[in-house]
Design a protein around this motif. Structure first.
Motif, mmCIF file in Angstrom:
data_model
loop_
_atom_site.group_PDB
_atom_site.id
_atom_site.type_symbol
_atom_site.label_atom_id
_atom_site.label_comp_id
_atom_site.label_asym_id
_atom_site.label_seq_id
_atom_site.Cartn_x
_atom_site.Cartn_y
_atom_site.Cartn_z
ATOM 1 N N ARG A 71 -49.518 -35.572 10.094
ATOM 2 C CA ARG A 71 -48.335 -35.305 9.269
ATOM 3 C C ARG A 71 -47.440 -36.539 9.180
ATOM 4 O O ARG A 71 -46.960 -36.904 8.107
ATOM 5 N N LEU A 72 -47.242 -37.220 10.313
ATOM 6 C CA LEU A 72 -46.404 -38.424 10.313
ATOM 7 C C LEU A 72 -47.038 -39.527 9.469
ATOM 8 O O LEU A 72 -46.339 -40.251 8.748
ATOM 9 N N LYS A 80 -49.672 -33.405 14.292
ATOM 10 C CA LYS A 80 -48.396 -34.114 14.158
ATOM 11 C C LYS A 80 -48.635 -35.563 13.731
ATOM 12 O O LYS A 80 -47.931 -36.091 12.867
ATOM 13 N N ARG A 110 -49.053 -39.073 6.904
ATOM 14 C CA ARG A 110 -48.909 -38.659 5.506
ATOM 15 C C ARG A 110 -47.488 -38.913 5.023
ATOM 16 O O ARG A 110 -47.281 -39.443 3.921
ATOM 17 N N ASP A 111 -46.496 -38.582 5.847
ATOM 18 C CA ASP A 111 -45.095 -38.792 5.459
ATOM 19 C C ASP A 111 -44.791 -40.280 5.291
ATOM 20 O O ASP A 111 -44.057 -40.667 4.377
ATOM 21 N N ALA A 112 -45.339 -41.114 6.155
ATOM 22 C CA ALA A 112 -45.124 -42.557 6.035
ATOM 23 C C ALA A 112 -45.775 -43.085 4.768
ATOM 24 O O ALA A 112 -45.224 -43.959 4.090
ATOM 25 N N GLU A 113 -46.926 -42.554 4.436
ATOM 26 C CA GLU A 113 -47.627 -42.983 3.224
ATOM 27 C C GLU A 113 -46.837 -42.576 1.983
ATOM 28 O O GLU A 113 -46.692 -43.348 1.042
ATOM 29 N N VAL A 114 -46.292 -41.377 1.984
ATOM 30 C CA VAL A 114 -45.502 -40.897 0.846
ATOM 31 C C VAL A 114 -44.218 -41.709 0.737
ATOM 32 O O VAL A 114 -43.783 -42.059 -0.371
ATOM 33 N N ALA A 115 -43.601 -42.034 1.857
ATOM 34 C CA ALA A 115 -42.354 -42.797 1.843
ATOM 35 C C ALA A 115 -42.589 -44.223 1.362
ATOM 36 O O ALA A 115 -41.701 -44.838 0.767
#
Length: 80
Positions: A61-62, A58, A64-69
């Motif tokens: 994943r968080l 988790k 990675r999502d912050a990096e993409v955002a």
């Protein structure tokens, strides 16, 4: 009766009531309880391992999502 008389002379008793051997049922229950406790310990360890793995994934994943955002989104090309 000779056996009884011999035991009386030697001071032996037929059965010592204060020391009772466990019965087969009691031994089986004890073995069953030990197996149950072992299984519960194994399940608890597996659950803790799974929870740790879930928390790690988790967090990844968080991140990675912050990096993409954080990356700017490219503007779509306009059709002509």
């Amino acid at each position: 009766m000779r056996g009884g008389l011999l035991r009386q002379m030697l001071g032996c008793h037929m059965a010592n009531k204060s020391v009772q051997r466990p019965t087969k049922v009691a031994l089986a229950q004890t073995a069953s309880e030990q197996r149950d406790m072992l299984i519960k310990e194994i399940v608890a360890k597996e659950r803790a391992d799974t929870d740790a793995k879930t928390a790690r994934l988790k967090a990844l994943r968080l991140a990675r999502d912050a990096e993409v955002a954080a990356q700017p989104k490219p503007e779509p090309k306009r059709k002509r």
